[in-house]
Design an enzyme around this catalytic site. Structure first.
Site, PDB file in Angstrom:
ATOM      1  N   GLY A  14       0.837  -1.187   0.000  1.00 51.69           N
ATOM      2  CA  GLY A  14       0.000   0.000   0.000  1.00 51.69           C
ATOM      3  C   GLY A  14       0.877   1.243   0.000  1.00 51.69           C
ATOM      4  CB  CYS A  15       0.574   4.557  -1.599  1.00 48.77           C
ATOM      5  SG  CYS A  15      -1.158   4.929  -1.249  1.00 48.77           S
ATOM      6  CG  ASN A  16      -1.754   5.604   3.099  1.00 54.13           C
ATOM      7  OD1 ASN A  16      -1.460   6.781   3.005  1.00 54.13           O
ATOM      8  ND2 ASN A  16      -2.920   5.128   2.679  1.00 54.13           N
TER       9      ASN A  16
ATOM     10  CB  THR B 141       4.542   6.742   3.348  1.00 52.97           C
ATOM     11  OG1 THR B 141       3.975   6.659   2.053  1.00 52.97           O
ATOM     12  CG2 THR B 141       5.141   8.110   3.568  1.00 52.97           C
TER      13      THR B 141
END
Lengths: 342, 342, 342, 342
Positions: free
Chosen positions: A148-150, A153
């Site tokens: 997932g992009c979150n 990060t």
């Protein structure tokens, strides 16, 4: 040697970002593009940004001759990859950009995605695609599950700290500011320009966001005990970018030193000088991630901030980075594009 | 072979865009960066976007050893290039991104820029940098004068039509929509985020914009008679891009055919199918220019629309394209970066 | 005395803007709100901006008791008002914000809207709602047809000039820059935040936009001959506002004088000093319209620029202004809200 | 009765917002406007948004005859109000929008603002302007010190919880997302449109922001012990609005109940149903503040979110609300303007 690439789900934003990256990649060639609802259209009419490229016409997945494909990127809505990947020829390597293979535990998958997994054997085989932490496994994998992009990060900010035991595992609060492209190109009233241009708004708050499944899996595995973070994303009026502000308990300078050491040799991860904070504008359009550490006036508290482009390092750039490894290419091939600013 | 490049005025937006493009250019290496007021600083602190690059420290122009430089990009405020270029070693090729050498006539220069030219002999030598129309002269030039960004956009739309005698020369109205980066990075109250985010506003209206000097020079030269267009730029709330809506008298289909034929072999200029209009979002971050032609309900009237990125094709991309020619490189080297969207 | 108001189509942007304006109106009270697909919901959940107001629950149109209503605003999709208005009790005054009654000629309606009008007798009765030019008729009207937002903007710029014979009727070119709210709240892929934030793009170009029907009707009626303007709207990345740049042939100073004289006593129309151009940011959120006139370097050419808020003066503000007249109230009641900036 | 108002610092954003609000205020009249650097100009040229209003010409402060003034708003840069207020006639009531009188302790003032206070006797007299918590003192005050905009937002979220002992005082983390207008209209490179449009970036992190002085003062006073929160603001690409995400330890439902009870009778503060989060777009342009409470998946943790418009409820709206009390007017006079959306 040029590798033949298929992109499934090419009409979404991560699909288009894959095409943009591969357009100047030295060793990949796009051989097939699928987009079920837009099959038969030219990519130039779906994304005029890509008009200068010679690209295959959009097709259905069924129309693709996978015997000609070396590697396939699946940028499909969540849930569609499971059966699909199971049915592909074993010769085709797969990087899945969706959520289908991120969680290794069938029960966790069902908990967060609301339905049982239909390809649990592949679930076990799939390698979690956080390149900087699963590099060796990815190199030899047939199936890599993009994060997932979150999730990417926050993990860049916190994994080395959890590994090194530098922060209190029960006191991790991650507040994210997210560009709107994370919602994709699907039609939702609350994603209209007029609805978002002057609004900042949290969503999936209170522990309901599906990326928590990834955090729980990864952080608990590293720590050897259950770790549950607080995680709240917010929509902000920009197209690309995630800024993760992670509030932790630990010594700020030690935290900075650990991150700087861990990422010193990483081509895409940069730790800023102590006390400096990164912004999303400094990484937009690129595969880079900037990380900063700031000490608080309260001793023993620190703020770790990570910034990346959700469509690129958070998704399609990560996917190409993983594909490079899987194909035996230089990991950075095609990915040194500088951020676009202003 | 790698050519050594100096960028003068590297702290402005066109300077930073040059660095971004050259960062992945196969045959250029940045050997010097000047920024007088920020001399001594690292580029990474002026533009964190460029943090991943190994770049020279910003210096003054005087500190640069030009004997080591093959080609110099001058991205300086208007007026500073004239004396500077005169004093450079003859061995250094120069692409000037400012306005100092765009006008060949000293009187025209003085009229539009309010002061006499101080290097009129160079003014004669300088080649006008609209690559697609001055390619041969640029190849052998020592000094190339980059065009104004508005001037490039409108000329792409209209030059072939004026050459072919397809439009009424006395009835040309060009209405432009301009991204804010055209104003540069200098401090002006009306360029603050808060002033611009919800405003659209014309400026330099009524025939006062300096780019009119270029239109007058070029269009009159092609036509063999005096040509004066109406030209009005407008600030719109986006960072990059120019959309030029050109209202002309002529047969729309003949206009479309002429543009399509003229640009068929051009790598960076694309003419859309008849009746389609381009948008700036389809070229942002790239060296491409999209052109569309639409016929009006009133016979004999047409709308020719051109879209490009003012910082790239309108300035720094054009400059690299010209430098490629001057250095004997492939004209497209380093410039095939796809637009960034969304 | 407080007048009972119904708003049909309250879930769209013009419906919400009506509520916003009426919220502080001294003589109107909202007695009914309809929104067919959202019937049963509270306005606060559809527009949290209006949460502080005590408002009726959204209902279907059928659920409204029109015998209790003094005046009804119809903010419905085009085509739905015709039959509806026909069936309302004669005691209810109606301000229609849609396109159904803007054109008086059944043939013109069918040409621009693609279907025959079903209430042609009402079509004749309806008064065109450009307040400053139809004030007396509006005062005594039962049915007022709000103008198109583009149509209002351009008419404010040009009507006095056509009336006075100051401009060449065959050489009128209007280039508009339009905020995204003009597209309403309906779901369209090209209206997503991500699609619009960095794009400027024309639409309905070449004489295809339906507001041309209004221009043709009004300008031809004033001139006493057929007048056809060129008219091109463009989407720009802001929520509210229209800037109309009108290129005309005529003496700029005479044009300015005529506009200044015509609007000197108008409470909502302001003509700027000669040579100054208005911006949309100066009128956003208000019922004001700013107009500027600039002479061109070419003698006999002028640029007339008008700026207004499409949702307010271009639609809902105009509607309230008309309703004030129809109800015998002060024309400016509730409408002196200052623009919001920044 | 109409009260005569002076606004000092009328050329800044909070000054302009005061004018906007007072423009439709039933009992205030603007009698003087000062703006030292722009003295002699008309407000219409500094803010064309206000062109429809009859306003005094901008003057210097010295030119104002304060004997004619009932109440003065001081919207001056920090530090300028101290001596000024001391020298005003005692008959003039003052609402200071700057920071000069927010801190009651001279040592605290010097710590956070870097210079000793020059009017310490007034510092003691000044009433802290958080209306909903200092209403009675404000009613009888001569000098009211407007709160910081961040300080107001967070205090609305947390004060009732600290008062009621519902949250752990040592574990309060406030992450704020701030519209750019908070930086004012002064010239800073990092506030240019191009710098901010695609960036999200924290600032004054780690306990360095001056509003911490207010939090420390107020929260410690309520709690009867030292309270130090963590507080991090972030710039997001919108003009107006603050969203404060406050992570606290306590029972979410009890927290919600306490806030709902505390604010039930407040005209400008709205507590959303449990589990709902507010957005800044729902309050922009208004004096309203929306508050939401969400429970976390981890028991005993909650997220309290407050949204307001920094220029309005966070500054100029609050100032008018306080002035209403000081002048014996209805507290809501002139302040019921609905938020503007979209």
């Amino acid at each position: 040697m040029t590798h033949k690439i298929a992109i499934l789900g090419a009409s979404g934003y991560t699909g288009a970002e894959l095409v943009r990256i591969i357009a100047t990649h030295p060793a990949m060639e796009i051989a097939a593009l699928s987009a079920d609802r837009k099959a038969g259209q030219e990519m130039a009419s779906v994304y005029p940004q890509l008009r200068h490229l010679k690209l295959p016409t959009l097709s259905t997945i069924e129309q693709i001759d996978f015997s000609r494909i070396d590697l396939c990127f699946a940028a499909l809505p969540h849930g569609l990859s499971q059966a699909l990947v199971r049915d592909l020829p074993a010769s085709v390597k797969v990087v899945d950009l969706g959520a289908d293979f991120r969680l290794r535990d069938p029960a966790a998958y069902e908990k967060w995605y609301g339905a049982p997994h239909v390809a649990t054997e592949l679930q076990k085989e799939a390698v979690y695609g956080l390149t900087e932490f699963y590099r060796d496994e990815i190199r030899s994998a047939r199936l890599v599950a993009g994060t997932g992009c979150n999730a990417a990060t926050v993990q860049f900010a916190l994994r080395p700290l959890i590994e090194a035991g530098l922060i209190d595992l029960d006191e991790i609060i991650c507040d994210l500011k997210n560009g709107i492209s994370g919602a994709g190109r699907s039609l939702k009233e609350n994603m209209l320009f007029t609805e978002r241009q002057t609004d900042v708004l949290g969503y999936s708050q209170g522990g309901k966001h599906r990326h928590l499944g990834e955090f729980d899996q990864e952080f608990s595995a590293i720590a050897g005990r259950k770790v549950e973070i607080m995680f709240t994303p917010h929509l902000v009026p920009m197209s690309r970018g995630i800024l993760a502000s992670c509030y932790v308990r630990g010594e700020a300078e030690a935290i900075h030193a650990a991150l700087a050491a861990r990422y010193a040799a990483e081509p895409f991860l940069t730790v800023l000088p102590f006390g400096q904070a990164p912004g999303t504008g400094a990484v937009a359009g690129s595969n880079f991630c900037h990380i900063g550490v700031i000490g608080d006036r309260k001793p023993g508290r620190a703020l770790v901030v990570a910034a990346l482009d959700n469509l690129n390092k958070g998704s399609s750039g990560q996917a190409v980075q993983n594909a490079n490894l899987m194909l035996g290419l230089d990991e950075t091939a095609g990915l040194m594009l500088a951020p676009v600013f202003p």
